[in-house]
Design an enzyme around this catalytic site. Structure first.
Site, PDB file in Angstrom:
ATOM      1  CE  LYS A  97     -20.606   1.105   1.734  1.00 50.71           C
ATOM      2  NZ  LYS A  97     -19.979  -0.152   1.733  1.00 50.71           N
ATOM      3  CE  LYS A 201     -18.094  -4.438  -4.137  1.00 51.69           C
ATOM      4  NZ  LYS A 201     -17.535  -3.557  -2.925  1.00 51.69           N
TER       5      LYS A 201
END
Length: 317
Positions: A97, A201
């Site tokens: 991230k 997802k």
């Protein structure tokens, strides 16, 4: 179907949250998870409900593989912790991230460098920006961070047009996440030539079958990722990855360690960089330890279900 709500603290702030909440629903086929983020309204939550219903009542398509390769996920932590996460994961691919709130560019560079060093030259490093950069910043930072040999950059900018421009200006492959799962027209990424890879997802896309249809229509390489779920939600992601005809990349499904607890005695944790393809069962004791008053989540689920039924009644294009 009966539902029970949970709240599980995260080990590190992730996507701006410190606690993961949701509801687990049991049906004829097993357990399903309904855990849309707090800012999502009923219409967006409708797809999360559809995924939960599919898992609990319908089950999933047959798998074509027994295991799924996964990547380590490194949140916005210091370089020492980043290296520790990678070293303890057993994975040869890591997603890092970057551009998180409160983190400087120097912090991001140090984190990515630590991950590259921990993986060694044969490991694969990808970064996830969550749409935080503008085009010029994206181009500059991608070129800067590519000295660590990036596999791809996930969602460097917020819009499809920005992704397309960045893709034209850099040599590193671009992956689309939010531009797929939160879009009215997820195929616009393909039509605009805005990405080399799509991140799918299960919950945000309405279930395993819906995600499989989108993957086929999109025609781009797929990475399956999680929405920071319990083992119940992760099992749906594993089912999607297991059913795809091709799986060229490690998947972002090794996220359970981001949570302080789980609801299963036999949680979905990777061994030697892979997850087994299987259903999971909820432990009554472990669920009781993280269970919360279900009233608010029952209301969200009811609103999402009503929104889904409305969507189903709407005429097609």
């Amino acid at each position: 179907m009966t539902g029970r709500a949970f709240a599980i603290p995260l080990r590190t702030r992730f996507r701006g949250i410190t606690v993961r909440e949701g509801m687990l629903v049991r049906g004829a086929a097993g357990w399903g998870e309904f855990s849309p983020f707090a800012e999502y309204g009923p219409r967006e939550c409708a797809r999360w409900w559809a995924a939960c219903y599919e898992a609990a009542e319908l089950g999933w398509p047959a798998p074509v593989r027994d295991t799924v390769p996964v990547n380590a996920t490194v949140p916005a932590v210091g370089p020492e912790e980043a290296a520790r996460i990678v070293a303890s994961s057993g994975c040869t691919t890591a997603k890092v991230k970057v551009a998180e709130r409160g983190q400087s560019e120097a912090n991001d560079v140090a984190r990515v460098e630590a991950v590259r060093d921990a993986l060694g030259p044969r490991g694969r490093v990808r970064i996830d920006v969550n749409g935080a950069w503008d085009v010029d910043t994206a181009v500059r930072m991608i070129r800067l961070l590519d000295r660590f040999e990036l596999e791809y950059v996930e969602q460097p900018c917020a819009t499809v047009d920005e992704l397309a421009e960045v893709r034209r200006r850099v040599s590193v492959p671009i992956a689309a996440d939010e531009s797929i799962r939160r879009a009215e027209d997820p195929l616009r990424v393909r039509d605009a030539e805005a990405a080399d890879v799509v991140v799918l997802k299960v919950q945000p896309l309405g279930g395993v079958r819906a995600a499989l249809r989108l993957a086929e229509e999109c025609g781009l390489p797929v990475v399956v990722s999680s929405a920071v779920e319990t083992s119940v939600g992760l099992a749906a992601g594993v089912a999607l990855a297991a059913a795809l005809p091709e799986l060229p990349y490690a998947c972002g499904l090794a996220t359970l360690r981001l949570l302080h607890a789980d609801v299963c005695d036999d949680p979905l944790l990777p061994v030697h960089g892979v997850l087994p393809v299987r259903r999971v069962d909820v432990s009554e004791q472990r669920l009781a330890e993280v269970e919360i008053d279900p009233a608010a989540w029952q209301a969200r689920l009811a609103a999402a279900r009503a929104a889904w039924e409305q969507v189903e009644r709407e005429p097609g294009p």
